[in-house]
Design a protein around this motif. Structure first.
Motif, mmCIF file in Angstrom:
data_model
loop_
_atom_site.group_PDB
_atom_site.id
_atom_site.type_symbol
_atom_site.label_atom_id
_atom_site.label_comp_id
_atom_site.label_asym_id
_atom_site.label_seq_id
_atom_site.Cartn_x
_atom_site.Cartn_y
_atom_site.Cartn_z
ATOM 1 N N HIS A 91 0.928 -1.053 0.141
ATOM 2 C CA HIS A 91 0.126 0.047 -0.130
ATOM 3 C C HIS A 91 0.985 1.162 -0.030
ATOM 4 N N LYS A 92 0.215 2.291 -0.422
ATOM 5 C CA LYS A 92 0.870 3.603 -0.361
ATOM 6 C C LYS A 92 0.677 4.253 0.960
ATOM 7 N N LEU A 93 1.117 5.381 1.236
ATOM 8 C CA LEU A 93 0.613 6.244 2.557
ATOM 9 C C LEU A 93 -0.777 6.623 2.480
ATOM 10 N N ARG A 94 -1.433 5.772 3.094
ATOM 11 C CA ARG A 94 -3.058 5.964 2.638
ATOM 12 C C ARG A 94 -3.483 7.430 3.158
ATOM 13 N N GLY A 95 -2.999 8.030 4.074
ATOM 14 C CA GLY A 95 -3.443 9.171 4.522
ATOM 15 C C GLY A 95 -3.224 10.504 3.922
ATOM 16 N N LEU A 96 -2.428 10.061 2.598
ATOM 17 C CA LEU A 96 -2.226 11.184 1.528
ATOM 18 C C LEU A 96 -2.852 10.516 0.235
ATOM 19 N N TYR A 97 -3.490 9.433 0.463
ATOM 20 C CA TYR A 97 -4.305 8.888 -0.837
ATOM 21 C C TYR A 97 -5.647 8.708 -0.672
ATOM 22 N N ASP A 98 -6.049 7.446 -0.274
ATOM 23 C CA ASP A 98 -7.562 6.954 -0.295
ATOM 24 C C ASP A 98 -8.257 7.571 0.951
ATOM 25 N N THR A 99 -7.456 8.010 2.174
ATOM 26 C CA THR A 99 -8.153 8.363 3.296
ATOM 27 C C THR A 99 -7.812 10.096 3.465
ATOM 28 N N TYR A 100 -7.084 10.406 2.615
ATOM 29 C CA TYR A 100 -6.809 11.929 2.721
ATOM 30 C C TYR A 100 -8.146 12.784 2.790
ATOM 31 N N HIS A 101 -9.122 12.201 2.307
ATOM 32 C CA HIS A 101 -10.459 13.147 2.303
ATOM 33 C C HIS A 101 -11.116 13.183 3.824
ATOM 34 N N PHE A 102 -10.691 12.238 4.486
ATOM 35 C CA PHE A 102 -11.260 12.467 5.978
ATOM 36 C C PHE A 102 -10.612 13.670 6.564
ATOM 37 N N THR A 103 -9.519 14.321 6.194
ATOM 38 C CA THR A 103 -9.026 15.497 6.903
ATOM 39 C C THR A 103 -9.598 16.626 6.559
ATOM 40 N N GLY A 104 -10.446 16.570 5.590
ATOM 41 C CA GLY A 104 -10.984 17.920 5.292
ATOM 42 C C GLY A 104 -10.254 18.855 4.673
ATOM 43 N N MET A 105 -8.939 18.608 4.256
ATOM 44 C CA MET A 105 -7.834 19.674 3.731
ATOM 45 C C MET A 105 -7.808 19.703 2.312
ATOM 46 N N SER A 106 -7.705 20.973 1.866
ATOM 47 C CA SER A 106 -7.590 21.214 0.406
ATOM 48 C C SER A 106 -6.674 20.400 -0.493
ATOM 49 N N LEU A 107 -7.037 20.291 -1.833
ATOM 50 C CA LEU A 107 -6.173 19.545 -2.568
ATOM 51 C C LEU A 107 -5.136 20.355 -3.169
ATOM 52 N N ASP A 108 -5.512 21.586 -3.068
ATOM 53 C CA ASP A 108 -4.631 22.846 -3.822
ATOM 54 C C ASP A 108 -3.289 23.384 -3.032
ATOM 55 N N VAL A 109 -2.239 23.663 -3.796
ATOM 56 C CA VAL A 109 -1.317 23.973 -3.050
ATOM 57 C C VAL A 109 -1.130 25.539 -3.208
ATOM 58 N N LYS A 110 -1.291 26.170 -2.032
ATOM 59 C CA LYS A 110 -1.281 27.857 -2.294
ATOM 60 C C LYS A 110 0.075 27.984 -1.089
ATOM 61 N N THR A 152 2.590 26.433 8.682
ATOM 62 C CA THR A 152 1.351 26.279 8.072
ATOM 63 C C THR A 152 1.364 25.583 6.791
ATOM 64 N N GLU A 153 2.514 26.008 5.960
ATOM 65 C CA GLU A 153 2.512 25.482 4.791
ATOM 66 C C GLU A 153 3.303 24.277 4.667
ATOM 67 N N THR A 154 3.822 23.592 5.658
ATOM 68 C CA THR A 154 4.334 22.391 5.893
ATOM 69 C C THR A 154 3.603 21.358 6.657
ATOM 70 N N LEU A 155 2.340 21.513 6.694
ATOM 71 C CA LEU A 155 1.623 20.507 7.413
ATOM 72 C C LEU A 155 1.502 19.248 6.925
ATOM 73 N N PHE A 156 1.405 18.156 7.917
ATOM 74 C CA PHE A 156 1.601 16.721 7.625
ATOM 75 C C PHE A 156 0.401 16.211 8.464
ATOM 76 N N PRO A 157 -0.549 15.778 7.869
ATOM 77 C CA PRO A 157 -1.092 15.811 6.419
ATOM 78 C C PRO A 157 -1.331 17.243 5.909
ATOM 79 N N GLY A 158 -1.035 17.358 4.543
ATOM 80 C CA GLY A 158 -1.615 18.749 4.132
ATOM 81 C C GLY A 158 -1.454 18.813 2.646
ATOM 82 N N PRO A 159 -1.681 19.696 1.917
ATOM 83 C CA PRO A 159 -1.802 19.678 0.374
ATOM 84 C C PRO A 159 -0.355 19.572 -0.206
ATOM 85 N N LEU A 160 0.598 20.449 0.452
ATOM 86 C CA LEU A 160 2.092 20.202 -0.307
ATOM 87 C C LEU A 160 2.645 18.920 -0.171
#
Length: 797
Positions: A91-110, A152-160
């Motif tokens: 498996h891959k790092l699931r928290g950044l793939y198929d379970t990332y949506h549970f975090t409610g965080m954006s996909l866009d890197v700003k 705040t721009e290098t959060l883990f998990p986070g969009p970047l």
């Protein structure tokens, strides 16, 4: 076969199903196959943004080339680079793939950080074909400014970090990097962005690790074993038994971060028994003795607990959203598959408690479902016996001999570079000897110059050397190659060395035509291949004076005979193949285009912004520099004269000439803004390639493909070339290469230099991608290997 099984070592270290699977797979390879396996693990630190990327980088830098095969498993093990890389996707790092949506965080890197923006722009430019070496350069440069980047721009998990991990995974798992794909389950294989969409994969279910040690019985309790954390949803089981009317207890084995919460949920209910960490033998006893196994994780990758339970003929209660377990559990046949709520699970437990005979029947059906999941079957799928036979054939590889009129190692000129790199890459499949000539005053040489590639260098005799000089004085230019048909017999050591080398060779490559006569004297049953670097008759007709007609006629004879004698003819371009066909009437079916190329891994890609930085370090920030590289070869000397004309038109730009061509112009009048650098060591060349602004290729004559073009493109140097200089390269004009007539080059150079760094980097990235996809020597040699097998090897059987 020497096999490296590669996986992560969790930090902090814990022993779970993954660790046991890796141990057992390594052990079973050693036990059941002719391979020799070792488990390779690096600490997998992933508590934060920087730590996770550094872990990926450590795997990417790991050199396992001393193994014949690597099998990567869980992230980030597939970052390792290897020519025979098998990916077994756990498996891959699931928290950044198929379970990332549970975090409610954006996909866009700003980002407000220019350092993040630079890395993000690079990923956007190269997203379709990630280039990891350049990516890590950008990342390491960004890391130097770590303290300037807002947390705040290098959060883990986070969009970047999500985008970065997707980029790294995509690059490492690209079809060009992986020989075969396997997956632990269909559930894993079908997850979005796990495997490349164009890849073909095979699901190979791993066998159970925990084996039965006692007679199977059906006692009055339920059993579950897992890590006690949220994803395993043991809380559902605690709630379920508390809701149920069951009298049978639930025995819970395992530890984890939710243990105290679960114990509190259980309260004083005597039916809920936590037994903590258990050794494998105790877990096996519970599998053997329980009535049924409960296992209700969310979207489990595989669910080895299910397989272990079925092997003990025990039914399994699971949930509809439990992922891999649903590939085995069939409701009411070998277990119960219910909605993921405590009430549904409670009813399933009550049903089995009240119908124990049904539990026995379901358990037997479960065993039938998994009884063929053995290590023998698993390994025959992932490492089939044919692989062992392949390795045996590699151990005693077919032999190939290559003849040349000049030394090969170290490669300095274009012809040397082609021969060295092409046969170095082909030496993965053949045991190759290059038999070469050198001057009378040079020493003999017999060494392995790359794995599987040996050069045996024979000095000319003094008589041979003097006769060559006599012809050279008459002709007026160096004639080492064209004189060989007349003079090679004056060095009998060459013929005797060649004769010994070809005794058990299957293939002899005549690289350039001039030693064909020597080959014909000793070839025996070996198949002859002619490697045409150029159309020699056309090239020598332009270079040699009219009074050398007898030599030109002999070039025609020896080239024609090489085409006729060759069972296959390699050319650098389709144009050369067509010209040889026209000259000598050779059927086109004999020709194979084997283009020139470059060892991509040996050349560092440098972005325009990094070039600016490098120039500042060298005090050249106010200089615009243009490079032309070439050997002392008439077409290059002709092109250098064109460089001088261009330099006169652009007096504010510095032009640099590199290579042995500089010796020709030493002491001659050249423009003030032209520098002669000469031949550089590889480290010096790398510095130069990372500093110059543009590269030039104003070629007007010659044949074959200019190797310098691939060096420029791989290094990220924007290139301006004549149309003739791009021959043999399949490119898009003004995307990867800029094309101009010599008289228009001053304007083309000025226009390019004025473009933004972002635009120039986009051009450079596209050129690098083109080289990686089509002109890397490993890719080229693989195509040649296939041609050799289809045309020659099979015809020998």
């Amino acid at each position: 076969m020497k096999i490296a099984v590669v996986g992560p070592s969790p930090v902090p270290y814990t022993i779970g199903g993954m660790e046991k699977f890796l141990w057992e797979m390594t052990s079973q390879i050693n036990l059941l196959t002719s391979g020799q396996a070792e488990l390779i693990k690096l600490p997998s630190r992933e508590k934060g943004f920087w730590e996770l990327i550094d872990t990926y980088y450590e795997y990417w830098m790991l050199d396992l080339s001393h193994f014949d095969m690597i099998i990567s498993t869980k992230y980030p093990s597939w970052m390792i680079r290897h020519e025979n890389h098998i990916n077994y996707m756990v498996h891959k790092l699931r928290g950044l793939y198929d379970t990332y949506h549970f975090t409610g965080m954006s996909l866009d890197v700003k980002s407000t950080s220019k350092h993040i923006s630079k890395l993000n722009d690079f990923m956007n430019l190269t997203w379709s074909n990630p280039t990891l070496q350049e990516f890590f350069q950008c990342y390491l440069e960004m890391k130097l400014h770590k303290n300037e980047i807002p947390e705040t721009e290098t959060l883990f998990p986070g969009p970047l970090i999500r985008k970065i991990v997707h980029y790294m995974d995509k690059g490492a798992l690209a079809p060009s990097k992986i020989r075969r794909y396997f997956a632990i389950s269909e559930t894993v294989a079908k997850r979005a962005d796990y495997l490349p969409p164009e890849s073909k994969y095979i699901v190979a279910y791993p066998p159970p690790i925990n084996v039965s040690i006692k007679t199977i019985s059906y006692k009055n309790y339920f059993f579950t074993v897992s890590r006690l954390d949220g994803a395993k949803r043991v809380s559902l089981l605690v709630e379920a038994i508390k809701l149920s009317s069951c009298k049978f207890p639930l025995v819970i084995a395992g530890t984890g971060p939710d243990e105290q919460v679960l114990r509190k949920m259980a309260g004083s209910d005597p039916r809920i028994q936590f037994i903590g960490y258990c050794h494998d033998s105790l877990i096996a006893q519970h599998y053997d003795n329980c009535l049924a196994v409960l296992y209700v994780p969310f979207e489990e990758d595989y669910g080895l607990v299910t397989i272990e339970a079925f092997m003990r003929k025990k039914p399994v209660i699971t949930c509809l959203d439990s992922g891999g377990t649903n590939e085995f559990v069939v409701n009411d046949e070998n277990g119960l598959c219910v909605s993921p709520d405590a009430g549904s699970i409670a009813k399933a437990m009550e049903m089995l408690e009240n119908n124990q005979q049904s539990a026995v029947i379901m358990g037997n059906n479960g065993f039938s479902r998994v009884e063929n999941l053995t290590w023998n079957n698993f390994l025959n799928t992932v490492i089939p016996e044919s692989e062992h036979k392949l390795v045996a054939s590699i151990t005693v590889k077919p032999k190939m001999v290559v003849t040349t009129t000049f030394p090969i190692f170290p490669p300095l000129g274009g012809g040397q570079s082609r021969i060295y790199n092409l046969y170095k890459s082909l030496a993965r499949y053949y045991d190759i000897k290059i038999i070469s000539f050198t001057n009378a005053n040079e020493s003999a040489f017999n060494e392995e110059i790359a794995p599987g590639l040996r050069e045996i260098r024979i000095p000319k005799t003094q008589l041979h050397q003097e006769k060559e000089w006599d012809i050279e004085r008459n002709v007026g230019i160096p004639i080492t190659d064209v004189a060989m048909p007349l003079l090679s017999e004056l060095t009998p050591g060459y013929g005797s060395t060649l004769r010994e080398a070809v005794i058990d060779a299957e293939i002899i490559v005549v690289s350039h035509p001039y030693l064909l006569d020597e080959v014909l004297r000793v070839a025996g049953k070996a198949r002859i291949i002619y490697e045409a670097h150029n159309v020699e008759f056309d090239l020598k007709s332009r270079l040699l004076p009219k009074h050398a007609k007898s030599i030109i006629d002999d070039v025609f004879r020896i080239e024609k005979m090489s085409c006729e004698q060759g069972k296959m003819i390699m050319t650098c371009s389709a144009d050369d193949a067509n010209r040889l066909h026209q000259l000598y009437g050779i059927e086109l079916a004999k020709f194979v285009v084997v283009p020139n190329g470059v060892d991509v891994e040996e050349i560092t890609f440098v972005t325009q912004q990094q070039r600016r930085t490098n120039k500042r370090k060298l005090g050249l920030e106010n200089e615009e520099t243009v490079l032309f590289m070439g050997s002392w070869h008439p077409p290059n000397l002709e092109a250098a004269d064109r460089v001088f004309e261009i330099a006169k038109a652009l007096p504010d730009i510095k032009f640099l000439l590199m290579g042995s061509q500089c010796l020709y112009f030493k002491g001659k009048v050249i423009p003030d803004n032209v520098g002669l650098i000469g031949v550089l060591e590889e480290n010096e060349k790398s510095v130069l390639f990372g500093t110059v602004d543009l590269a030039l290729n104003p070629m007007l004559s010659g044949s074959g493909t200019n190797l310098k073009m691939f060096d420029y493109m791989a290094a990220g140097i924007p290139v301006v070339s004549t149309e003739f200089g791009t021959r043999g390269i399949d490119f898009t004009r003004d995307k990867e290469i800029f094309v101009a007539n010599v008289e228009d080059m001053p304007k083309a150079i000025t226009d390019l230099i004025q473009k933004s760094d972002e635009t120039l980097t986009g051009i450079s990235v596209a050129a690098r991608q083109l080289v990686e996809e089509k002109y890397d020597w490993k890719t080229i040699s693989e195509v040649l290997r296939i041609e050799l097998e289809s045309r020659l090897i099979r015809s020998m059987d």
